[in-house]
Design a protein around this motif. Sequence first.
Motif, mmCIF file in Angstrom:
data_model
loop_
_atom_site.group_PDB
_atom_site.id
_atom_site.type_symbol
_atom_site.label_atom_id
_atom_site.label_comp_id
_atom_site.label_asym_id
_atom_site.label_seq_id
_atom_site.Cartn_x
_atom_site.Cartn_y
_atom_site.Cartn_z
ATOM 1 N N PHE A 46 0.806 -1.220 0.000
ATOM 2 C CA PHE A 46 0.000 0.000 0.000
ATOM 3 C C PHE A 46 0.841 1.272 0.000
ATOM 4 N N TYR A 47 0.249 2.304 -0.633
ATOM 5 C CA TYR A 47 0.750 3.670 -0.525
ATOM 6 C C TYR A 47 -0.107 4.394 0.492
ATOM 7 N N LEU A 48 0.457 5.401 1.124
ATOM 8 C CA LEU A 48 -0.299 6.277 1.991
ATOM 9 C C LEU A 48 -0.355 7.637 1.299
ATOM 10 N N ASN A 49 -1.546 8.048 0.910
ATOM 11 C CA ASN A 49 -1.758 9.353 0.287
ATOM 12 C C ASN A 49 -2.354 10.252 1.358
ATOM 13 N N SER A 50 -1.822 11.460 1.495
ATOM 14 C CA SER A 50 -2.356 12.367 2.500
ATOM 15 C C SER A 50 -2.395 13.783 1.943
ATOM 16 N N PHE A 51 -3.356 14.534 2.454
ATOM 17 C CA PHE A 51 -3.453 15.936 2.076
ATOM 18 C C PHE A 51 -4.101 16.710 3.206
ATOM 19 N N SER A 52 -3.770 17.993 3.255
ATOM 20 C CA SER A 52 -4.349 18.880 4.260
ATOM 21 C C SER A 52 -5.462 19.683 3.623
ATOM 22 N N THR A 53 -6.453 19.972 4.428
ATOM 23 C CA THR A 53 -7.582 20.778 3.970
ATOM 24 C C THR A 53 -8.004 21.704 5.102
ATOM 25 N N SER A 54 -8.813 22.672 4.787
ATOM 26 C CA SER A 54 -9.261 23.611 5.816
ATOM 27 C C SER A 54 -10.223 22.906 6.768
ATOM 28 N N PRO A 55 -10.294 23.388 8.002
ATOM 29 C CA PRO A 55 -11.226 22.777 8.962
ATOM 30 C C PRO A 55 -12.671 22.785 8.461
ATOM 31 N N ASP A 56 -13.041 23.823 7.729
ATOM 32 C CA ASP A 56 -14.406 23.932 7.219
ATOM 33 C C ASP A 56 -14.716 22.904 6.140
ATOM 34 N N GLN A 57 -13.681 22.415 5.444
ATOM 35 C CA GLN A 57 -13.904 21.496 4.333
ATOM 36 C C GLN A 57 -13.588 20.033 4.658
#
Length: 85
Positions: A46-57
């Motif tokens: 497996f790969y681990l894909n991660s991303f940050s987003t705003s708290p509202d989204q």
Amino acid sequence: MENTIKLRVRKEIDNSNELKVLKLKGTLITRGYTEIIHIADESEDFYLNSFSTSPDQKKEAEEFVLDYISNNNLTNTVVLINDVR
């Protein structure tokens, strides 16, 4: 509150599912949930894909990912990793 969303993506997938995964990542960017998705090896399978987003989204982005996985039959390919909420 942690605003990182993590996805576990199977490494060995067919071309059709690979295109669906790429479309998912592209759509996350074009919808404005994130600007970049980080990819790292999690294990041999497996790969681990991660991303940050705003708290509202965050909730909206998670719901989009879950719907996309379900609608595109990717349940054996992509898993949303839920950290403690």
